[in-house]
Motif scaffolding. Structure first.
Motif, PDB file in Angstrom:
ATOM      1  N   SER A  99      12.946  -0.889  13.346  1.00  0.00           N
ATOM      2  CA  SER A  99      13.882  -0.580  14.423  1.00  0.00           C
ATOM      3  C   SER A  99      15.234  -0.109  13.885  1.00  0.00           C
ATOM      4  CB  SER A  99      14.051  -1.778  15.359  1.00  0.00           C
ATOM      5  OG  SER A  99      14.819  -2.778  14.755  1.00  0.00           O
ATOM      6  N   VAL A 100      15.733  -0.712  12.797  1.00  0.00           N
ATOM      7  CA  VAL A 100      17.035  -0.247  12.304  1.00  0.00           C
ATOM      8  C   VAL A 100      16.917   1.143  11.670  1.00  0.00           C
ATOM      9  CG1 VAL A 100      17.967  -2.584  11.987  1.00  0.00           C
ATOM     10  CG2 VAL A 100      16.949  -1.414  10.028  1.00  0.00           C
ATOM     11  N   THR A 101      15.752   1.439  11.065  1.00  0.00           N
ATOM     12  CA  THR A 101      15.553   2.775  10.508  1.00  0.00           C
ATOM     13  C   THR A 101      15.572   3.815  11.619  1.00  0.00           C
ATOM     14  OG1 THR A 101      14.196   1.814   8.760  1.00  0.00           O
ATOM     15  CG2 THR A 101      14.041   4.184   9.053  1.00  0.00           C
ATOM     16  N   LYS A 102      14.946   3.458  12.734  1.00  0.00           N
ATOM     17  CA  LYS A 102      14.936   4.361  13.880  1.00  0.00           C
ATOM     18  C   LYS A 102      16.352   4.595  14.409  1.00  0.00           C
ATOM     19  CE  LYS A 102      11.020   3.634  16.265  1.00  0.00           C
ATOM     20  NZ  LYS A 102      10.284   2.842  17.280  1.00  0.00           N
ATOM     21  N   GLU A 103      17.114   3.494  14.473  1.00  0.00           N
ATOM     22  CA  GLU A 103      18.499   3.609  14.952  1.00  0.00           C
ATOM     23  C   GLU A 103      19.336   4.486  14.029  1.00  0.00           C
ATOM     24  OE1 GLU A 103      19.883   2.636  17.699  1.00  0.00           O
ATOM     25  OE2 GLU A 103      18.150   1.580  18.486  1.00  0.00           O
ATOM     26  N   LEU A 104      19.101   4.357  12.726  1.00  0.00           N
ATOM     27  CA  LEU A 104      19.854   5.165  11.766  1.00  0.00           C
ATOM     28  C   LEU A 104      19.528   6.650  11.930  1.00  0.00           C
ATOM     29  CD1 LEU A 104      19.686   2.967   8.550  1.00  0.00           C
ATOM     30  CD2 LEU A 104      21.741   3.558   9.838  1.00  0.00           C
ATOM     31  N   GLU A 105      18.249   6.936  12.189  1.00  0.00           N
ATOM     32  CA  GLU A 105      17.869   8.333  12.422  1.00  0.00           C
ATOM     33  C   GLU A 105      18.558   8.871  13.664  1.00  0.00           C
ATOM     34  OE1 GLU A 105      13.610   8.579  12.576  1.00  0.00           O
ATOM     35  OE2 GLU A 105      13.463   7.951  10.473  1.00  0.00           O
ATOM     36  N   ARG A 106      18.496   8.053  14.723  1.00  0.00           N
ATOM     37  CA  ARG A 106      19.107   8.478  15.995  1.00  0.00           C
ATOM     38  C   ARG A 106      20.603   8.732  15.822  1.00  0.00           C
ATOM     39  NH1 ARG A 106      22.022   5.970  19.916  1.00  0.00           N
ATOM     40  NH2 ARG A 106      21.783   3.850  19.123  1.00  0.00           N
ATOM     41  N   THR A 107      21.311   7.782  15.178  1.00  0.00           N
ATOM     42  CA  THR A 107      22.755   7.923  15.068  1.00  0.00           C
ATOM     43  C   THR A 107      23.141   8.975  14.037  1.00  0.00           C
ATOM     44  OG1 THR A 107      22.761   6.004  13.583  1.00  0.00           O
ATOM     45  CG2 THR A 107      23.313   5.605  15.885  1.00  0.00           C
ATOM     46  N   GLY A 108      22.232   9.258  13.096  1.00  0.00           N
ATOM     47  CA  GLY A 108      22.486  10.335  12.145  1.00  0.00           C
ATOM     48  C   GLY A 108      22.526  11.676  12.867  1.00  0.00           C
ATOM     49  N   GLU A 109      21.576  11.854  13.794  1.00  0.00           N
ATOM     50  CA  GLU A 109      21.553  13.090  14.581  1.00  0.00           C
ATOM     51  C   GLU A 109      22.766  13.160  15.494  1.00  0.00           C
ATOM     52  OE1 GLU A 109      17.746  12.920  16.486  1.00  0.00           O
ATOM     53  OE2 GLU A 109      16.708  13.067  14.554  1.00  0.00           O
ATOM     54  N   GLU A 110      23.104  11.997  16.065  1.00  0.00           N
ATOM     55  CA  GLU A 110      24.273  11.906  16.944  1.00  0.00           C
ATOM     56  C   GLU A 110      25.535  12.344  16.181  1.00  0.00           C
ATOM     57  OE1 GLU A 110      24.463   8.447  20.041  1.00  0.00           O
ATOM     58  OE2 GLU A 110      25.424   7.771  18.203  1.00  0.00           O
ATOM     59  N   LEU A 111      25.631  11.845  14.963  1.00  0.00           N
ATOM     60  CA  LEU A 111      26.784  12.166  14.124  1.00  0.00           C
ATOM     61  C   LEU A 111      26.869  13.669  13.846  1.00  0.00           C
ATOM     62  CD1 LEU A 111      29.158  11.212  12.326  1.00  0.00           C
ATOM     63  CD2 LEU A 111      27.496  10.843  10.489  1.00  0.00           C
ATOM     64  N   MET A 112      25.722  14.263  13.526  1.00  0.00           N
ATOM     65  CA  MET A 112      25.699  15.701  13.268  1.00  0.00           C
ATOM     66  C   MET A 112      26.139  16.481  14.502  1.00  0.00           C
ATOM     67  SD  MET A 112      25.137  16.072  10.189  1.00  0.00           S
ATOM     68  CE  MET A 112      25.282  17.864  10.329  1.00  0.00           C
ATOM     69  N   ARG A 113      25.712  15.990  15.675  1.00  0.00           N
ATOM     70  CA  ARG A 113      26.109  16.670  16.919  1.00  0.00           C
ATOM     71  C   ARG A 113      27.614  16.601  17.129  1.00  0.00           C
ATOM     72  NH1 ARG A 113      21.425  14.669  19.241  1.00  0.00           N
ATOM     73  NH2 ARG A 113      22.496  12.877  20.147  1.00  0.00           N
TER      74      ARG A 113
END
Ligand code: ZN
Ligand code: ZN
Ligand code: ZN
Length: 209
Positions: A99-113
Protein backbone atom coordinates in the motif's frame (compact mmCIF):
# COMPACT_ATOMS: atom_id res chain seq x y z
CA UNK A 1 2.18 -2.87 13.42
CA UNK A 2 5.34 -4.97 13.36
CA UNK A 3 5.82 -5.30 9.63
CA UNK A 4 4.58 -1.85 8.80
CA UNK A 5 6.48 0.38 6.46
CA UNK A 6 6.82 4.10 6.66
CA UNK A 7 7.45 5.99 3.44
CA UNK A 8 8.21 9.56 2.50
CA UNK A 9 9.61 11.59 -0.33
CA UNK A 10 12.90 13.44 0.17
CA UNK A 11 12.50 17.21 0.37
CA UNK A 12 15.87 17.70 -1.33
CA UNK A 13 16.10 15.17 -4.16
CA UNK A 14 12.47 14.03 -4.45
CA UNK A 15 13.44 10.38 -4.13
CA UNK A 16 11.15 7.99 -2.29
CA UNK A 17 12.38 6.24 0.85
CA UNK A 18 10.84 3.29 2.62
CA UNK A 19 11.63 2.36 6.20
CA UNK A 20 10.50 -0.28 8.63
CA UNK A 21 8.37 1.09 11.45
CA UNK A 22 8.30 -2.09 13.48
CA UNK A 23 11.45 -1.52 15.55
CA UNK A 24 10.14 1.50 17.34
CA UNK A 25 7.10 -0.23 18.71
CA UNK A 26 9.23 -2.92 20.32
CA UNK A 27 12.44 -1.54 21.72
CA UNK A 28 13.80 1.71 20.28
CA UNK A 29 12.41 5.06 21.36
CA UNK A 30 13.46 6.74 18.21
CA UNK A 31 13.74 5.89 14.58
CA UNK A 32 15.38 7.85 11.81
CA UNK A 33 14.85 7.04 8.17
CA UNK A 34 17.27 8.93 6.01
CA UNK A 35 17.15 9.45 2.26
CA UNK A 36 20.13 7.93 0.47
CA UNK A 37 21.14 11.44 -0.68
CA UNK A 38 21.64 12.31 3.00
CA UNK A 39 19.80 15.63 2.73
CA UNK A 40 16.62 14.77 4.54
CA UNK A 41 15.35 12.36 7.18
CA UNK A 42 12.09 11.34 8.74
CA UNK A 43 12.19 11.04 12.53
CA UNK A 44 9.81 9.02 14.65
CA UNK A 45 9.80 9.41 18.42
CA UNK A 46 7.84 7.44 20.91
CA UNK A 47 5.77 9.59 23.21
CA UNK A 48 4.94 8.91 26.87
CA UNK A 49 1.32 8.08 26.17
CA UNK A 50 2.26 5.36 23.70
CA UNK A 51 1.70 7.51 20.63
CA UNK A 52 4.25 8.57 18.09
CA UNK A 53 5.56 11.92 17.06
CA UNK A 54 6.79 12.21 13.49
CA UNK A 55 8.91 14.82 11.81
CA UNK A 56 8.38 14.40 8.09
CA UNK A 57 10.29 16.03 5.21
CA UNK A 58 7.92 17.90 2.90
CA UNK A 59 8.76 17.95 -0.76
CA UNK A 60 6.51 20.99 -1.26
CA UNK A 61 7.80 23.19 1.56
CA UNK A 62 11.37 21.85 1.70
CA UNK A 63 10.92 21.69 5.44
CA UNK A 64 9.85 19.10 7.97
CA UNK A 65 6.32 18.98 9.38
CA UNK A 66 5.37 17.52 12.76
CA UNK A 67 2.59 14.94 13.19
CA UNK A 68 1.21 13.13 16.21
CA UNK A 69 -0.12 9.66 15.74
CA UNK A 70 -1.73 7.19 18.05
CA UNK A 71 -0.43 3.68 17.61
CA UNK A 72 -3.66 1.79 17.76
CA UNK A 73 -6.08 4.14 16.08
CA UNK A 74 -8.65 2.46 13.90
CA UNK A 75 -7.61 2.89 10.34
CA UNK A 76 -9.61 2.80 7.20
CA UNK A 77 -7.98 0.41 4.73
CA UNK A 78 -4.94 0.23 7.03
CA UNK A 79 -3.02 3.01 5.36
CA UNK A 80 -2.18 6.24 7.14
CA UNK A 81 -1.66 9.27 4.92
CA UNK A 82 0.00 12.36 6.35
CA UNK A 83 -0.77 15.57 4.45
CA UNK A 84 1.32 18.73 4.29
CA UNK A 85 -0.62 21.32 6.33
CA UNK A 86 0.04 23.99 3.71
CA UNK A 87 -0.40 22.29 0.36
CA UNK A 88 -2.64 19.49 1.66
CA UNK A 89 -0.65 17.02 -0.45
CA UNK A 90 0.08 13.65 1.13
CA UNK A 91 3.76 13.50 2.05
CA UNK A 92 4.16 10.32 4.10
CA UNK A 93 2.49 6.94 4.49
CA UNK A 94 2.29 4.15 6.97
CA UNK A 95 0.98 0.77 5.97
CA UNK A 96 2.03 -2.50 4.41
CA UNK A 97 4.68 -2.52 1.75
CA UNK A 98 2.23 -2.86 -1.09
CA UNK A 99 0.00 0.00 0.00
CA UNK A 100 2.77 2.51 0.73
CA UNK A 101 4.46 1.68 -2.59
CA UNK A 102 1.18 2.39 -4.32
CA UNK A 103 0.85 5.69 -2.47
CA UNK A 104 4.37 6.68 -3.47
CA UNK A 105 3.57 6.00 -7.11
CA UNK A 106 0.38 8.02 -6.89
CA UNK A 107 2.03 10.98 -5.17
CA UNK A 108 5.02 10.81 -7.50
CA UNK A 109 2.68 11.38 -10.44
CA UNK A 110 0.87 14.07 -8.46
CA UNK A 111 4.18 15.80 -7.86
CA UNK A 112 5.08 15.71 -11.55
CA UNK A 113 1.70 17.24 -12.37
CA UNK A 114 2.26 20.06 -9.89
CA UNK A 115 5.72 20.75 -11.29
CA UNK A 116 4.35 20.83 -14.83
CA UNK A 117 1.46 23.08 -13.85
CA UNK A 118 4.03 25.60 -12.65
CA UNK A 119 5.77 25.14 -15.99
CA UNK A 120 8.74 23.88 -14.10
CA UNK A 121 11.06 21.00 -14.76
CA UNK A 122 12.37 20.06 -11.40
CA UNK A 123 11.61 20.11 -7.73
CA UNK A 124 13.32 23.41 -7.01
CA UNK A 125 10.89 25.13 -9.38
CA UNK A 126 7.98 24.59 -6.97
CA UNK A 127 9.79 24.91 -3.66
CA UNK A 128 10.27 28.13 -1.68
CA UNK A 129 13.10 30.02 -3.30
CA UNK A 130 16.66 29.93 -2.08
CA UNK A 131 16.73 33.70 -1.71
CA UNK A 132 15.69 33.94 1.95
CA UNK A 133 16.77 30.61 3.26
CA UNK A 134 20.12 30.50 1.52
CA UNK A 135 21.15 33.79 3.03
CA UNK A 136 20.28 32.75 6.57
CA UNK A 137 22.61 29.81 6.28
CA UNK A 138 25.33 31.75 4.52
CA UNK A 139 28.56 30.36 6.01
CA UNK A 140 30.23 33.75 5.52
CA UNK A 141 27.75 35.31 7.95
CA UNK A 142 28.39 32.59 10.48
CA UNK A 143 32.17 32.95 10.15
CA UNK A 144 32.04 36.71 10.58
CA UNK A 145 29.81 36.59 13.65
CA UNK A 146 31.77 33.71 15.12
CA UNK A 147 35.02 35.62 14.65
CA UNK A 148 33.55 38.72 16.34
CA UNK A 149 32.10 36.78 19.26
CA UNK A 150 35.30 34.81 19.94
CA UNK A 151 37.30 38.02 19.72
CA UNK A 152 35.08 39.87 22.21
CA UNK A 153 35.03 36.83 24.47
CA UNK A 154 38.83 36.54 24.47
CA UNK A 155 39.12 40.18 25.47
CA UNK A 156 36.52 39.92 28.19
CA UNK A 157 34.18 42.30 26.42
CA UNK A 158 31.33 39.84 26.16
CA UNK A 159 29.14 40.00 29.25
CA UNK A 160 26.27 37.94 30.51
CA UNK A 161 23.92 38.10 33.54
CA UNK A 162 25.39 34.85 34.88
CA UNK A 163 28.87 36.36 34.95
CA UNK A 164 30.45 33.41 33.18
CA UNK A 165 29.31 33.53 29.58
CA UNK A 166 29.79 30.41 27.54
CA UNK A 167 28.62 31.67 24.16
CA UNK A 168 27.51 29.46 21.33
CA UNK A 169 26.03 30.38 17.98
CA UNK A 170 22.97 29.16 16.19
CA UNK A 171 21.03 30.16 13.09
CA UNK A 172 17.70 31.83 13.76
CA UNK A 173 15.01 33.19 11.44
CA UNK A 174 16.46 36.67 11.67
CA UNK A 175 20.11 35.84 11.36
CA UNK A 176 22.42 34.40 13.96
CA UNK A 177 21.79 34.16 17.64
CA UNK A 178 24.54 34.08 20.23
CA UNK A 179 23.40 32.40 23.40
CA UNK A 180 24.98 31.52 26.72
CA UNK A 181 24.98 27.80 27.41
CA UNK A 182 25.19 28.50 31.17
CA UNK A 183 22.17 30.74 31.60
CA UNK A 184 20.42 30.98 28.23
CA UNK A 185 20.81 34.75 27.78
CA UNK A 186 21.14 35.72 24.14
CA UNK A 187 21.80 38.36 21.53
CA UNK A 188 20.63 38.26 17.93
CA UNK A 189 22.67 39.49 15.03
CA UNK A 190 20.20 40.58 12.38
CA UNK A 191 22.45 39.56 9.56
CA UNK A 192 21.51 37.63 6.47
CA UNK A 193 24.35 38.68 4.25
CA UNK A 194 28.09 38.95 4.63
CA UNK A 195 27.84 42.74 4.36
CA UNK A 196 25.23 42.95 7.13
CA UNK A 197 27.37 40.77 9.35
CA UNK A 198 30.44 42.88 8.72
CA UNK A 199 28.60 45.99 9.86
CA UNK A 200 28.68 44.43 13.34
CA UNK A 201 32.47 44.20 13.35
CA UNK A 202 32.69 47.73 14.76
CA UNK A 203 30.91 46.52 17.91
CA UNK A 204 33.32 46.88 20.84
CA UNK A 205 31.30 45.08 23.46
CA UNK A 206 28.40 42.67 23.58
CA UNK A 207 25.92 42.13 26.37
CA UNK A 208 23.77 39.01 26.36
CA UNK A 209 20.38 39.43 28.00
ZN1 ZN B 1 17.14 12.75 -1.01
ZN1 ZN C 1 4.63 21.11 3.43
ZN1 ZN D 1 25.26 33.31 30.94
Amino acid sequence: MAGERIAFRCSACGGATLGLLGGITRSADMLRVRCTCGESALDVKKKGNGGLHLSVPCVYCRDNHGFSLSLDAEREDNTVRLPCPFSNMDIAFIGNEESVTKELERTGEELMRVIRSFEGEELSDIQPSDADEGDVCDPAVYDTVNFLVRDLEAEGRLTCPCGEPKPELRFSDEGIQVFCTSCGASYTFYAKSGAMAESYLSLDSLELS
